[in-house]
Design a protein around this motif. Structure first.
Motif, PDB file in Angstrom:
ATOM      1  N   MET A   1       0.844  -1.169   0.000  1.00 35.46           N
ATOM      2  CA  MET A   1       0.000   0.000   0.000  1.00 35.46           C
ATOM      3  C   MET A   1       0.896   1.241   0.000  1.00 35.46           C
ATOM      4  O   MET A   1       1.811   1.361   0.814  1.00 35.46           O
ATOM      5  CB  MET A   1      -0.891  -0.007   1.233  1.00 35.46           C
ATOM      6  CG  MET A   1      -1.698   1.249   1.358  1.00 35.46           C
ATOM      7  SD  MET A   1      -2.631   1.369   2.895  1.00 35.46           S
ATOM      8  CE  MET A   1      -4.027   0.364   2.506  1.00 35.46           C
ATOM      9  N   ASP A   2       0.629   2.141  -0.891  1.00 34.05           N
ATOM     10  CA  ASP A   2       1.397   3.379  -0.987  1.00 34.05           C
ATOM     11  C   ASP A   2       0.733   4.449  -0.119  1.00 34.05           C
ATOM     12  O   ASP A   2      -0.325   4.978  -0.452  1.00 34.05           O
ATOM     13  CB  ASP A   2       1.457   3.844  -2.437  1.00 34.05           C
ATOM     14  CG  ASP A   2       2.253   5.115  -2.624  1.00 34.05           C
ATOM     15  OD1 ASP A   2       2.938   5.552  -1.666  1.00 34.05           O
ATOM     16  OD2 ASP A   2       2.199   5.685  -3.715  1.00 34.05           O
ATOM     17  N   THR A   3       1.363   4.770   1.018  1.00 36.32           N
ATOM     18  CA  THR A   3       0.807   5.769   1.939  1.00 36.32           C
ATOM     19  C   THR A   3       1.435   7.153   1.737  1.00 36.32           C
ATOM     20  O   THR A   3       1.059   8.104   2.423  1.00 36.32           O
ATOM     21  CB  THR A   3       1.024   5.335   3.400  1.00 36.32           C
ATOM     22  OG1 THR A   3       2.427   5.238   3.637  1.00 36.32           O
ATOM     23  CG2 THR A   3       0.336   4.008   3.678  1.00 36.32           C
ATOM     24  N   GLU A   4       2.374   7.256   0.819  1.00 35.99           N
ATOM     25  CA  GLU A   4       3.088   8.526   0.637  1.00 35.99           C
ATOM     26  C   GLU A   4       2.164   9.709   0.323  1.00 35.99           C
ATOM     27  O   GLU A   4       2.368  10.801   0.860  1.00 35.99           O
ATOM     28  CB  GLU A   4       4.166   8.381  -0.441  1.00 35.99           C
ATOM     29  CG  GLU A   4       5.231   9.449  -0.360  1.00 35.99           C
ATOM     30  CD  GLU A   4       5.910   9.526   1.005  1.00 35.99           C
ATOM     31  OE1 GLU A   4       6.103  10.660   1.497  1.00 35.99           O
ATOM     32  OE2 GLU A   4       6.238   8.480   1.583  1.00 35.99           O
ATOM     33  N   PRO A   5       1.131   9.542  -0.527  1.00 37.67           N
ATOM     34  CA  PRO A   5       0.228  10.681  -0.762  1.00 37.67           C
ATOM     35  C   PRO A   5      -0.435  11.186   0.521  1.00 37.67           C
ATOM     36  O   PRO A   5      -0.597  12.395   0.705  1.00 37.67           O
ATOM     37  CB  PRO A   5      -0.808  10.129  -1.751  1.00 37.67           C
ATOM     38  CG  PRO A   5      -0.085   9.029  -2.464  1.00 37.67           C
ATOM     39  CD  PRO A   5       0.804   8.414  -1.410  1.00 37.67           C
ATOM     40  N   CYS A   6      -0.789  10.275   1.417  1.00 36.32           N
ATOM     41  CA  CYS A   6      -1.404  10.678   2.691  1.00 36.32           C
ATOM     42  C   CYS A   6      -0.404  11.451   3.542  1.00 36.32           C
ATOM     43  O   CYS A   6      -0.749  12.460   4.171  1.00 36.32           O
ATOM     44  CB  CYS A   6      -1.911   9.462   3.452  1.00 36.32           C
ATOM     45  SG  CYS A   6      -3.239   8.593   2.608  1.00 36.32           S
ATOM     46  N   TRP A   7       0.843  10.967   3.568  1.00 36.03           N
ATOM     47  CA  TRP A   7       1.881  11.673   4.317  1.00 36.03           C
ATOM     48  C   TRP A   7       2.089  13.070   3.751  1.00 36.03           C
ATOM     49  O   TRP A   7       2.257  14.037   4.502  1.00 36.03           O
ATOM     50  CB  TRP A   7       3.203  10.895   4.276  1.00 36.03           C
ATOM     51  CG  TRP A   7       3.282   9.832   5.302  1.00 36.03           C
ATOM     52  CD1 TRP A   7       3.161   8.477   5.109  1.00 36.03           C
ATOM     53  CD2 TRP A   7       3.486  10.012   6.706  1.00 36.03           C
ATOM     54  NE1 TRP A   7       3.278   7.816   6.303  1.00 36.03           N
ATOM     55  CE2 TRP A   7       3.482   8.740   7.304  1.00 36.03           C
ATOM     56  CE3 TRP A   7       3.671  11.118   7.510  1.00 36.03           C
ATOM     57  CZ2 TRP A   7       3.658   8.549   8.660  1.00 36.03           C
ATOM     58  CZ3 TRP A   7       3.841  10.938   8.866  1.00 36.03           C
ATOM     59  CH2 TRP A   7       3.828   9.662   9.427  1.00 36.03           C
ATOM     60  N   SER A   8       2.090  13.200   2.447  1.00 35.12           N
ATOM     61  CA  SER A   8       2.310  14.513   1.825  1.00 35.12           C
ATOM     62  C   SER A   8       1.225  15.510   2.223  1.00 35.12           C
ATOM     63  O   SER A   8       1.514  16.673   2.510  1.00 35.12           O
ATOM     64  CB  SER A   8       2.377  14.381   0.303  1.00 35.12           C
ATOM     65  OG  SER A   8       3.519  13.653  -0.065  1.00 35.12           O
ATOM     66  N   VAL A   9      -0.014  15.050   2.253  1.00 36.45           N
ATOM     67  CA  VAL A   9      -1.121  15.918   2.673  1.00 36.45           C
ATOM     68  C   VAL A   9      -0.918  16.358   4.122  1.00 36.45           C
ATOM     69  O   VAL A   9      -1.035  17.541   4.453  1.00 36.45           O
ATOM     70  CB  VAL A   9      -2.484  15.208   2.492  1.00 36.45           C
ATOM     71  CG1 VAL A   9      -3.605  15.991   3.172  1.00 36.45           C
ATOM     72  CG2 VAL A   9      -2.787  15.020   1.014  1.00 36.45           C
ATOM     73  N   ALA A  10      -0.593  15.407   4.997  1.00 36.48           N
ATOM     74  CA  ALA A  10      -0.399  15.720   6.420  1.00 36.48           C
ATOM     75  C   ALA A  10       0.793  16.656   6.620  1.00 36.48           C
ATOM     76  O   ALA A  10       0.711  17.610   7.401  1.00 36.48           O
ATOM     77  CB  ALA A  10      -0.200  14.426   7.210  1.00 36.48           C
ATOM     78  N   GLU A  11       1.891  16.391   5.938  1.00 39.21           N
ATOM     79  CA  GLU A  11       3.081  17.236   6.084  1.00 39.21           C
ATOM     80  C   GLU A  11       2.812  18.653   5.588  1.00 39.21           C
ATOM     81  O   GLU A  11       3.208  19.632   6.230  1.00 39.21           O
ATOM     82  CB  GLU A  11       4.258  16.621   5.309  1.00 39.21           C
ATOM     83  CG  GLU A  11       4.753  15.340   5.934  1.00 39.21           C
ATOM     84  CD  GLU A  11       5.565  14.481   4.992  1.00 39.21           C
ATOM     85  OE1 GLU A  11       6.377  13.690   5.492  1.00 39.21           O
ATOM     86  OE2 GLU A  11       5.395  14.577   3.760  1.00 39.21           O
ATOM     87  N   THR A  12       2.125  18.767   4.466  1.00 41.27           N
ATOM     88  CA  THR A  12       1.797  20.084   3.915  1.00 41.27           C
ATOM     89  C   THR A  12       0.950  20.874   4.900  1.00 41.27           C
ATOM     90  O   THR A  12       1.195  22.058   5.155  1.00 41.27           O
ATOM     91  CB  THR A  12       1.061  19.933   2.564  1.00 41.27           C
ATOM     92  OG1 THR A  12       1.909  19.219   1.661  1.00 41.27           O
ATOM     93  CG2 THR A  12       0.708  21.279   1.977  1.00 41.27           C
ATOM     94  N   GLU A  13      -0.042  20.222   5.499  1.00 45.16           N
ATOM     95  CA  GLU A  13      -0.903  20.896   6.475  1.00 45.16           C
ATOM     96  C   GLU A  13      -0.130  21.288   7.732  1.00 45.16           C
ATOM     97  O   GLU A  13      -0.284  22.391   8.250  1.00 45.16           O
ATOM     98  CB  GLU A  13      -2.080  20.004   6.862  1.00 45.16           C
ATOM     99  CG  GLU A  13      -3.033  20.685   7.827  1.00 45.16           C
ATOM    100  CD  GLU A  13      -4.248  19.835   8.165  1.00 45.16           C
ATOM    101  OE1 GLU A  13      -4.758  20.014   9.279  1.00 45.16           O
ATOM    102  OE2 GLU A  13      -4.660  19.018   7.332  1.00 45.16           O
ATOM    103  N   LEU A  14       0.717  20.391   8.210  1.00 42.28           N
ATOM    104  CA  LEU A  14       1.520  20.676   9.398  1.00 42.28           C
ATOM    105  C   LEU A  14       2.425  21.887   9.181  1.00 42.28           C
ATOM    106  O   LEU A  14       2.484  22.785  10.015  1.00 42.28           O
ATOM    107  CB  LEU A  14       2.358  19.452   9.772  1.00 42.28           C
ATOM    108  CG  LEU A  14       3.244  19.589  10.998  1.00 42.28           C
ATOM    109  CD1 LEU A  14       2.389  19.720  12.249  1.00 42.28           C
ATOM    110  CD2 LEU A  14       4.161  18.392  11.107  1.00 42.28           C
ATOM    111  N   PHE A  15       3.106  21.931   8.067  1.00 43.35           N
ATOM    112  CA  PHE A  15       3.981  23.058   7.769  1.00 43.35           C
ATOM    113  C   PHE A  15       3.160  24.339   7.600  1.00 43.35           C
ATOM    114  O   PHE A  15       3.557  25.398   8.076  1.00 43.35           O
ATOM    115  CB  PHE A  15       4.805  22.773   6.511  1.00 43.35           C
ATOM    116  CG  PHE A  15       6.071  22.007   6.769  1.00 43.35           C
ATOM    117  CD1 PHE A  15       7.304  22.555   6.460  1.00 43.35           C
ATOM    118  CD2 PHE A  15       6.038  20.736   7.318  1.00 43.35           C
ATOM    119  CE1 PHE A  15       8.480  21.853   6.688  1.00 43.35           C
ATOM    120  CE2 PHE A  15       7.199  20.026   7.558  1.00 43.35           C
ATOM    121  CZ  PHE A  15       8.428  20.581   7.239  1.00 43.35           C
TER     122      PHE A  15
END
Length: 90
Positions: free
Chosen positions: A1-15
């Motif tokens: 399962m590729d979770t990288e897109p989910c991480w990118s969304v979370a990281e973008t919001e956090l920053f």
């Protein structure tokens, strides 16, 4: 399962919450890196609902204590987080 897109969304919001950009350049600083390598590129902290002594003991045992300049832990007084002066909530 590729979770990288989910991480990118979370990281973008956090920053964004901190008024910082997060794009391909910032992503390249952390993607595929170990925690120590990422910590060299991006400041990191740890927050826990464990008492400070327990948190510190776990970090020391795992060889991670020096990696986190800011550590937030329960103070022991009614389960409230104890903030170091450099990390006081706004």
């Amino acid at each position: 399962m590729d979770t990288e897109p989910c991480w990118s969304v979370a990281e973008t919001e956090l920053f964004a919450r901190r008024g910082l950009p997060f794009g391909p350049v910032e992503k390249a600083l952390v993607i595929g890196k170990s925690l120590p390598a990422a910590a060299d590129a991006v400041p990191v902290a740890v927050a826990s609902n464990s008492p400070r002594g327990q948190l510190e003991a776990a970090l020391v045992r795992g060889g991670l204590s020096a990696m986190f300049p800011v550590k937030l832990a329960v103070s022991g007084r009614r389960g409230r987080l104890a903030f170091p002066s450099s990390a006081s909530p706004r």
